[in-house]
Design a protein around this motif. Structure first.
Motif, mmCIF file in Angstrom:
data_model
loop_
_atom_site.group_PDB
_atom_site.id
_atom_site.type_symbol
_atom_site.label_atom_id
_atom_site.label_comp_id
_atom_site.label_asym_id
_atom_site.label_seq_id
_atom_site.Cartn_x
_atom_site.Cartn_y
_atom_site.Cartn_z
ATOM 1 N N TRP A 133 -1.818 -8.729 11.639
ATOM 2 C CA TRP A 133 -0.549 -9.236 11.102
ATOM 3 C C TRP A 133 -0.682 -9.563 9.620
ATOM 4 N N LEU A 134 -1.724 -10.293 9.250
ATOM 5 C CA LEU A 134 -1.894 -10.693 7.856
ATOM 6 C C LEU A 134 -2.100 -9.486 6.947
ATOM 7 N N THR A 135 -2.874 -8.523 7.406
ATOM 8 C CA THR A 135 -3.125 -7.335 6.590
ATOM 9 C C THR A 135 -1.851 -6.520 6.414
ATOM 10 N N ALA A 136 -1.103 -6.346 7.505
ATOM 11 C CA ALA A 136 0.162 -5.606 7.409
ATOM 12 C C ALA A 136 1.146 -6.322 6.497
ATOM 13 N N GLN A 137 1.197 -7.625 6.597
ATOM 14 C CA GLN A 137 2.104 -8.413 5.756
ATOM 15 C C GLN A 137 1.756 -8.249 4.281
ATOM 16 N N ALA A 138 0.444 -8.296 3.977
ATOM 17 C CA ALA A 138 0.012 -8.159 2.590
ATOM 18 C C ALA A 138 0.272 -6.760 2.050
ATOM 19 N N ALA A 139 0.138 -5.741 2.896
ATOM 20 C CA ALA A 139 0.284 -4.356 2.442
ATOM 21 C C ALA A 139 1.735 -3.912 2.336
ATOM 22 N N LEU A 140 2.630 -4.581 3.048
ATOM 23 C CA LEU A 140 4.025 -4.142 3.035
ATOM 24 C C LEU A 140 4.630 -4.188 1.637
ATOM 25 N N GLY A 141 4.253 -5.199 0.847
ATOM 26 C CA GLY A 141 4.837 -5.336 -0.491
ATOM 27 C C GLY A 141 4.648 -4.095 -1.335
ATOM 28 N N PRO A 142 3.416 -3.682 -1.596
ATOM 29 C CA PRO A 142 3.235 -2.473 -2.423
ATOM 30 C C PRO A 142 3.788 -1.209 -1.773
ATOM 31 N N MET A 143 3.745 -1.118 -0.441
ATOM 32 C CA MET A 143 4.285 0.070 0.214
ATOM 33 C C MET A 143 5.800 0.147 0.053
ATOM 34 N N LEU A 144 6.473 -0.976 0.234
ATOM 35 C CA LEU A 144 7.932 -0.987 0.071
ATOM 36 C C LEU A 144 8.312 -0.699 -1.370
ATOM 37 N N ALA A 145 7.508 -1.194 -2.294
ATOM 38 C CA ALA A 145 7.809 -0.957 -3.708
ATOM 39 C C ALA A 145 7.727 0.514 -4.064
ATOM 40 N N GLN A 146 6.817 1.248 -3.431
ATOM 41 C CA GLN A 146 6.680 2.677 -3.733
ATOM 42 C C GLN A 146 7.518 3.541 -2.798
ATOM 43 N N GLY A 147 8.094 2.923 -1.745
ATOM 44 C CA GLY A 147 9.005 3.629 -0.857
ATOM 45 C C GLY A 147 8.342 4.477 0.201
ATOM 46 N N SER A 148 7.061 4.246 0.462
ATOM 47 C CA SER A 148 6.382 5.018 1.502
ATOM 48 C C SER A 148 5.084 4.321 1.887
ATOM 49 N N GLY A 149 4.582 4.684 3.058
ATOM 50 C CA GLY A 149 3.314 4.138 3.526
ATOM 51 C C GLY A 149 3.140 4.396 5.006
ATOM 52 N N ALA A 150 1.890 4.413 5.445
ATOM 53 C CA ALA A 150 1.594 4.658 6.860
ATOM 54 C C ALA A 150 0.543 3.665 7.342
ATOM 55 N N PHE A 151 0.854 3.000 8.448
ATOM 56 C CA PHE A 151 -0.081 2.097 9.102
ATOM 57 C C PHE A 151 -0.658 2.774 10.342
ATOM 58 N N ALA A 152 -1.933 2.522 10.588
ATOM 59 C CA ALA A 152 -2.560 2.925 11.853
ATOM 60 C C ALA A 152 -3.320 1.713 12.384
ATOM 61 N N PHE A 153 -2.874 1.210 13.516
ATOM 62 C CA PHE A 153 -3.531 0.082 14.174
ATOM 63 C C PHE A 153 -4.453 0.644 15.255
ATOM 64 N N VAL A 154 -5.718 0.296 15.187
ATOM 65 C CA VAL A 154 -6.680 0.792 16.174
ATOM 66 C C VAL A 154 -6.744 -0.210 17.317
ATOM 67 N N GLY A 155 -6.223 0.200 18.472
ATOM 68 C CA GLY A 155 -6.137 -0.686 19.618
ATOM 69 C C GLY A 155 -7.049 -0.260 20.757
ATOM 70 N N SER A 156 -6.777 -0.818 21.901
ATOM 71 C CA SER A 156 -7.590 -0.547 23.091
ATOM 72 C C SER A 156 -6.685 -0.327 24.286
ATOM 73 N N THR A 157 -7.160 0.504 25.212
ATOM 74 C CA THR A 157 -6.411 0.690 26.450
ATOM 75 C C THR A 157 -6.265 -0.610 27.229
#
Length: 670
Positions: A133-157
């Motif tokens: 959550w904290l990492t996504a929150q911090a990264a959203l700012g620059p991604m929104l400013a440039q108008g693009s971005g891709a997140f990949a969350f590595v989860g578990s079954t």
């Protein structure tokens, strides 16, 4: 698209958890971690990669092998400021851009609901949810400013379907997927895509640490593809999802599990399959010799007393024993019998012609022997085996005895001791003294608290016909006794004892049905954690957690305990490590008599190692002897009121200051 087709050319990627353990290159002896594999794959596809990790050296090791421009940053993923600083460093390194963020940090667990602690829950939440959550929150700012971005969350079954393993792990992994979906839905119209790679049965460095160093043939057996996945395959899935090839994909969980999820209902875990295939195992007989200083008795003499008593107690003969697990620690150094110790002791009694396994694991040798005996019967290989522990520690030359104890540590990297250690006393007393000082400083324990516990053990030993020290002792007696190493007096540590103990382990139906048999609900062992995991559970904690999970009950369900107390300092530490007492409550427990016979949690009612004595190879089995008698209601003057379940723990040796090995058994009235 194959690796090497540079789909991410010119893009900047931040991989949180990219320094995960393992080799930096495929094909090395052990698998790399998933995070490192992901960082290498993104770099191979043209991305400029910034690697974040809690341990900077691990991040640097990954960056060293990227084959292109990269940056390593140290980050505490559960701390908002640290997360923001790491993302800012990634943006700066990318000349103002941040195109890809991969959140890979994760913490496994094995605690079901009944034994789940608040600390375990909070830690899992911090690592598996808060960090993402904290990492996504911090990264959203620059991604929104440039108008693009891709997140990949590595989860578990484990976040998709229950493995009946750890509540905190399953719940937080499910919450992680909720974070992924929220980002996808809320910011899709702003050019942000968010997906998850959900991993199962990947042969990664983390899985090896959790389940063993060898590739898991048993784990692969539940996978339709018939093998475990590789970290490189997990990395390929991440690279696809963050590339333009997945430009119309968002809010999705891509399961990378070899088809396990498709075979719904999900196959049982390997552990569940193994447990269903294992036989019910009980202790049907126990016996021991008195503990003490017996210069005129041999290991054969001591062993015969214990074996005769155990076989008689079980109602069987020597010919009914199909295998023996013989535990001894010091014979090679004390008597010169370095090899075939069990064969030598067993032969005069007729224990011959059968498999005899010699077990040495310092003070934990007896617990280790019982663990192996349990496995041999539970697996169905045998239906009746004998665990026999014998120690002949005393010698006319006392220096020979004390110097032998030093073999219980790394002889090339010991710990600091004072004058006389190894000549006038066991060097482990010096460690016990330092641990006592730590209890004083960090837990508020006092000398009076230690003396109260030692006195409890000595008074119990007065009533134990097998005990080495049968003279009793008040707290004042303990405090006024000779000081061995400040602050410990001689009555605060265990004596050097000779003795033997034997346990008959069986799955024979008539024994299982007997009202005198005692069930082995759990048998687990663990060793010191690796040096690079300073926050990992120690050997005692790990073995206790595993045993409670296996038994399906927790420390609060125990009615009594026998724990390792080569000194009273060890015992107080075991109270907390085994989960009986909260850290910081030790002094109150000591002074209020919580662990005494009439207390809420009787501990070491036998007298423990301090009172009953400590015959290294036999002590772990002597604990079982005493607990079995308690659960049967046959403990005589030592009997506590109606016990039904007990936990038994013994540790052994020292590696890099910490206990080297620990065994924990959970026993229950049949």
């Amino acid at each position: 698209m194959a690796a090497g087709e540079r789909r991410l050319e010119g893009r900047v990627a931040y991989v949180l958890g990219g320094g995960s353990d393992g080799p930096a290159r495929p094909g090395e002896a052990l698998p790399m971690g998933n995070g490192r594999a992901i960082a290498l794959r993104l770099a191979a596809e043209g991305a400029t990669v910034v690697v974040g990790d809690k341990v900077l050296a691990r991040a640097e090791a990954t960056v060293e092998h990227l084959g292109g421009p990269g940056l390593a940053v140290e980050v505490d993923a559960a701390d908002p400021e640290s997360c923001r600083a790491a993302v800012a460093a990634a943006v700066e390194h990318g000349a103002g851009r941040l195109d890809v963020v991969v959140c890979n940090v994760g913490l496994s667990g094995r605690e079901p609901l009944k034994v789940q602690s608040l600390e375990d829950w909070d830690l899992a939440s911090d690592v598996n949810v808060r960090s993402h959550w904290l990492t996504a929150q911090a990264a959203l700012g620059p991604m929104l400013a440039q108008g693009s971005g891709a997140f990949a969350f590595v989860g578990s079954t484990a976040g998709v379907y229950s493995s009946r393993r750890s509540l905190s792990y399953e719940a937080t992994k499910a919450a992680q997927l909720a974070v992924m979906r929220h980002v996808a839905v809320r910011y899709a119209d702003r050019g942000i895509r968010s997906n998850a790679v959900v991993l199962g049965n990947i042969d990664s460095a983390l899985v090896r640490r959790e389940f063993g160093d060898a590739p898991g043939a048993a784990r692969a057996a539940v996978v339709p593809m018939g093998r475990e996945g590789r970290p490189e395959e997990a990395a390929g899935a991440v690279a696809f999802l963050v590339s333009d090839d997945a430009g119309y994909v968002t809010g999705q969980s891509l399961l990378v599990d070899g088809g396990v999820s498709a075979a719904w209902p999900v196959p049982q875990s390997c552990r569940e399959q193994e447990e269903q295939q294992m036989s019910k195992v009980v202790v049907s007989g126990v016996g021991m010799s008195p503990f003490g200083k017996f210069l005129d008795k041999s290991m054969k003499d001591l062993g015969r007393v214990a074996v005769d008593a155990a076989l008689a107690d079980a109602g069987i003969g020597v010919k009914d024993v199909q295998a023996m697990f013989f535990s001894n620690a010091l014979a090679g150094l004390i008597t010169g019998q370095e090899c075939i110790r069990g064969e030598v002791v067993g032969y005069p009694m007729g224990l011959a012609g059968i498999p005899i396994h010699n077990v040495e694991n310092a003070c934990a040798s007896g617990g280790n022997a019982l663990h192996l005996a349990w496995m041999a019967v539970a697996s169905g290989m045998y239906d009746t085996v004998l665990a026999l522990g014998v120690e002949k520690a005393n010698h006319e030359d006392r220096q020979r005895t004390f110097s032998a104890y030093a073999a219980g540590m790394d002889v090339e990297q010991g710990f600091a001791t004072g004058d006389g250690a190894g000549q006038e006393r066991s060097p482990f007393v010096d460690r016990q003294a330092r641990l006592a000082a730590t209890l004083f400083e960090e837990r508020g324990v006092t000398m009076e608290g230690l003396a109260r516990v030692a006195s409890r053990s000595l008074e119990s030993a007065r009533l134990n016909p097998f005990a080495h020290r049968r003279f009793g002792g008040s707290p004042e007696d303990v405090l006024s006794a000779r000081v061995v190493v400040e602050p410990l007096t001689v009555l605060m540590s265990s004596p050097v004892s000779d003795g033997a103990a034997a346990v008959v382990v069986t799955s024979r139906p008539e024994a299982v049905a007997s009202g005198r048999s005692v069930d082995i609900l759990a048998s687990r062992m663990a060793t010191r954690p690796p040096a690079d995991r300073p926050d990992a559970p120690n050997a005692v904690e790990a073995s206790a957690h595993a045993a409670y999970e296996q038994a399906g009950i927790g420390p609060g369900d125990m009615d009594l305990a026998e724990v390792h107390d080569a000194s009273v300092a060890y015992e107080l530490m075991a109270w907390t490590d085994v989960g009986l007492c909260k850290p910081g409550e030790e002094q109150r427990w000591a002074m209020e008599g919580v662990t005494e016979a009439g207390g809420a949690m009787p501990v070491n009612r036998s007298g423990g190692l301090v009172g009953r004595g400590h015959a290294l190879g036999a002590s772990g089995l002597a604990q079982i002897h005493d607990v079995v008698r308690q659960l049967r209601g046959e403990a005589g003057d030592l009997q506590v009121a109606d016990p039904r379940r007990a936990v038994v723990q013994i540790g052994g040796g020292v590696v890099d200051w910490l206990t080297a090995v620990s065994s924990v058994h959970v026993l229950a009235k049949g």
